[in-house]
Design an enzyme around this catalytic site. Structure first.
Site, PDB file in Angstrom:
ATOM      1  N   GLU A 124      -6.254   1.704   2.916  1.00  0.00           N
ATOM      2  CA  GLU A 124      -7.688   1.410   2.848  1.00  0.00           C
ATOM      3  C   GLU A 124      -8.052  -0.026   3.228  1.00  0.00           C
ATOM      4  OE1 GLU A 124      -5.669   2.783   0.389  1.00  0.00           O
ATOM      5  OE2 GLU A 124      -7.001   3.291  -1.297  1.00  0.00           O
ATOM      6  N   PRO A 168       5.241  11.309   2.494  1.00  0.00           N
ATOM      7  CA  PRO A 168       5.991  10.285   3.217  1.00  0.00           C
ATOM      8  C   PRO A 168       6.557   9.171   2.323  1.00  0.00           C
ATOM      9  CG  PRO A 168       3.644   9.842   3.435  1.00  0.00           C
ATOM     10  CD  PRO A 168       3.771  11.075   2.585  1.00  0.00           C
ATOM     11  N   HIS A 209      -6.868  -2.453  -7.281  1.00  0.00           N
ATOM     12  CA  HIS A 209      -6.421  -3.446  -6.306  1.00  0.00           C
ATOM     13  C   HIS A 209      -6.253  -4.841  -6.901  1.00  0.00           C
ATOM     14  CE1 HIS A 209      -7.723  -0.177  -3.506  1.00  0.00           C
ATOM     15  NE2 HIS A 209      -6.536  -0.487  -3.021  1.00  0.00           N
ATOM     16  N   ASP A 254       2.044  -0.556  -1.826  1.00  0.00           N
ATOM     17  CA  ASP A 254       0.846   0.207  -2.196  1.00  0.00           C
ATOM     18  C   ASP A 254       0.885   1.552  -1.475  1.00  0.00           C
ATOM     19  OD1 ASP A 254      -2.719  -0.191  -1.482  1.00  0.00           O
ATOM     20  OD2 ASP A 254      -1.672   1.082  -2.921  1.00  0.00           O
ATOM     21  N   ASP A 273       1.721   0.377   7.619  1.00  0.00           N
ATOM     22  CA  ASP A 273       1.429   1.702   7.054  1.00  0.00           C
ATOM     23  C   ASP A 273       1.855   2.751   8.066  1.00  0.00           C
ATOM     24  OD1 ASP A 273      -0.008   4.166   6.237  1.00  0.00           O
ATOM     25  OD2 ASP A 273      -1.051   2.846   4.843  1.00  0.00           O
TER      26      ASP A 273
END
EC number: 2.5.1.16
Lengths: 305, 305, 305, 305
Positions: free
Chosen positions: B90, B169, B66, B160, B110
């Site tokens: 996350e 996806p 990250h 990300d 997301d």
């Protein structure tokens, strides 16, 4: 999930982690007096030498390991003539050393004759004739004892041995006492290089302890690293010397030295790679500084097996 | 050989290679409309998020992933206010973005609400309250469609998402068409960062194809990498921008920017790490140059699954 | 090669052999004071109870194990009223015992309350309400101590415990001393049945030693077996009694007894199965005769773990 | 969990189940024109022949498989003189057939010359000189075609081939058409025996379909089984004949026949074992009756691979 293959080599990285390789062909398997020896062809990496169940090198990426281990140290010396290789069974370290025209003598001392003979026969892509070079000499002895007893001095000493596992032949070549012996066998501008265990966060203690132990014997210690994918975990190395510091060489200087001394055939190592290798992430630098342990003959370090 | 544990997670890296993790605890498992979702505690790496059988991040080393994904891009922009995160389930990417005081809005889009909810509940060490920051907004939508339809412009866009596997996806967010959409959504000094697949020699084609594809949409493309041990293979990233090039920032400049904008809490990324990350080994540079493939909606790239 | 699944349960059968099961769902996992407890759904066998990493029973084939363990012994007694079950955590042994209308009391004593509670909650297909039958009583105690201290006498005692691994709770229930205690707790026509380890050629010593040990305490010992596929290896059982010998019952007699006492619902056990179970291959009979070992409290037998 | 060993053979039993064997030594590996051929020494079972990733026989328990396959059929014929073996590469089926003094000719027809040659060289414990017996003849041909074209008639035909996997050479030897050809090649009291796939509850359909298919070609079909531990799953066999029914032979009769014809050297098969083998558990009998499928050349059955 891997399909079709039914023969697998599982390399245990820790009690909770393993690396799974499909075996295409099992070329050779034996127990030598010192370790178990396997040469297998792995699906993702081609032929590989495996000692005591741990991959030493694979066809796909051995060039990364051997160029990394050899050239920064060789270039750190003005003109290395006499080179000593501890271990190096496959003959690839010898191959890389012999690229340097200044080399007059490359003495390789490996304790395990059977490993060397089998690599000579089954891994020609590794040695590529290095064993037959007139400058090369191979002797099957305990390298530590050899260095203790000889008067010879070397410009570069490369320590290319397997990890210090408890049952293996290598752990007494990772100690303070051994590094002092090595220091005494160097000429005035002598340099050594060695593989120093993984730099994975889960397992840094071998790398950091070797660093601190080297510092007790050498004024200059320059840790560095490379990623060799067949190893699964990122790998650490170190150069130690009587004065020369590879971190002072900029990328341009390294590229010039490579052009002069080695030529264009390297696939991994050049000026930019050199610069990258000696830069370490913040957490690795911190652990190196915080490490207090010195590895000694009486207090050896063992890696997982 | 690993002992005692009898529950294992085998992550298939290729048809001939796998990474074996002992499962300490299985915390959650479900099939969402988009992917399989597992949260397990692994022996060597602590808790981990696993989507479609591939590790996304683990407690031990998520900071490497990250910090690497977020900060070079954030520092490449003079003062990022509006940040868009594609994916980032996350909440750790959000966490790193929110360290920057200039940020006024961080919009995370997301596609998988269940993944985000479950991470919010079971992986507090990842988000550390980021989801509750007043500057953060999370929406459960198709990020590509969102970016196609909105007028908003962002200073930094961080992509990300998981790898472009055939059944997953993510594969339409790795194409030329998508990168053009992203480019249009950037402000004048806009920068994007993304994870670009492994840089392992056995598997470079995803990384190199993404590089060439980014070059069709951005004037500056700066590939870089990091080793995240739980991934087994070394990982590639890329920054692309309208002008700013992170490779022009020296280690001192980066350390100053970090001190000004982020503070002392980073564990992986600093000036030296920055410099290291943007240096690539010779063989990776060569493959990047030789790569011809452009990934398109009609000619997508799929990684192994 | 199994594909798609990435979570695996590896049951170690010996240091060189394992049984690999894809985990569909991990339903429960904990460490009790006595053993590790897992309830998982396995791809080929459905839900399964796993203690200390060894499968105790699976949905697909538990009927084979439980019908085999219970009915030959129950039918060997003219009219069993009081039945004692050692272990039997899942409640399936209780379920089979309660099929017999003569039973007035079935007392189940299992040391591990957490295992029983969890099975009660998560494995209803096993107990099918047996725990709530008015004739059933469950107590969480050390069964050996209970039998040493009680005055009660039982017509049938079923010993349904896990294998005698070194770290487990069961090994003191496989000894001469324990079998004598059991013998004293039987009524005049009393019969016991127990699982006796594998009858695989690579691993016969547990089965044969249990046989010889039972012979020191009982005049009649009738070894028998069944193949429970989820166990991977064929499994041994034994009936021991004060006089009744199940090998004297022909298939027709057994079918009549089943019709009278149990009804048509059994899936594995009938007259022909009964006859088959008590016939052993030549090599097993030979090893049974040649076995000399008697298992004692001071000389316990441990199976592989 | 198995320790020390790092080379593993994983035999896939289904997409969700595997059998894991430590490899002590890899003796031979090749791809023949028909299948993959491996001879390995496995930790728990000794040397083993593995074709297309499935264990065919292992040193520890091949006697169970071969005695089971050969002797019930041989004893079901009054005095077998001419015997035909389909497959039987290891030569162990031949070995068992040649124990019978009435045998004048044992013709073994295996399609894969390389498998037979390699077994001859590396598995002497299997053939024990059978290949050199003057009564033995080995021919490398397609056995089905041989039987179609020959006029010869045989007293006993043993079909010892690998499972009918889709890519393998065996599936056309499991069909109605093939069984009719076999029937025509039998003498008046002719008997055949064959291995018929597993009788594990999770996988019964091959065994039951073979049973129904045999019934279309033979008036008497007697299914039977044995547990061969190296196979992990219990295994099914079948005898089919023009009249003789092995289930009519009591244990005493079988023991007398063995004493007359074979002698004392069998380790698995005797009268009691014979009786046991032909008794099947209730659920297996039920599935055999309920099975409707007939395997035909145009509608072949494939087992998992």
């Amino acid at each position: 999930m891997p399909i079709k293959n039914f023969r697998w080599f599982i390399e245990a990285l820790s009690p909770e982690e393993g690396h799974l390789h499909g075996i295409q062909r099992a070329l050779f398997s034996a127990q030598t007096p010192f370790q178990s020896l396997d040469i297998m062809e792995l699906g993702s990496y081609g032929k590989a030498l495996i000692l005591d169940g741990k991959i030493q090198s694979s066809l796909l990426d051995e060039f990364i390991y051997h160029e990394t281990l050899v050239h920064p140290a060789m270039l750190s010396h003005p003109a290395p003539k006499n080179v000593f290789i501890v271990g190096g069974g496959e003959g690839a370290t010898l191959r890389e050393v012999l690229r340097h025209p200044s080399v007059e003598r490359a003495l390789m001392v490996d304790i395990d004759e059977e490993v060397v003979n089998r690599c000579r026969e089954l891994l020609p892509e590794w040695h590529r004739g290095a064993f037959d070079d007139p400058r090369a000499e191979v002797r099957f002895l305990d390298a530590r004892r050899y260095l203790e007893e000889t008067d010879e001095r070397f410009d570069v000493i490369i320590i290319d041995i397997s990890e210090p596992v408890e049952e293996g032949p290598a752990y007494l070549l990772f100690t303070r006492e051994f590094y002092r012996i090595v220091h005494r066998r160097l000429t005035d501008h002598g340099v050594i290089a060695l593989q120093a265990g993984t730099v994975s966060l889960s397992n840094l203690s071998c790398f950091t302890a070797i660093h601190q132990t080297l510092r007790t014997a050498f004024p200059v210690v320059a840790p560095y690293w490379a990623t060799i994918p067949s190893f699964a975990l990122p790998w650490g190395f170190s150069i130690a010397s009587k004065g020369s510091d590879p971190r002072t060489f900029g990328p341009g200087a390294v590229d010039r030295l490579i052009a002069e001394r080695i030529g264009p055939d390297l696939r991994y190592y050049d000026g930019q790679t050199h610069q990258m290798s000696f830069l370490l992430p913040k957490y690795v630098r911190r652990h190196l500084e915080e490490e207090k342990r010195i590895i000694e003959d009486n207090a050896p370090l063992f890696t997982f097996h």
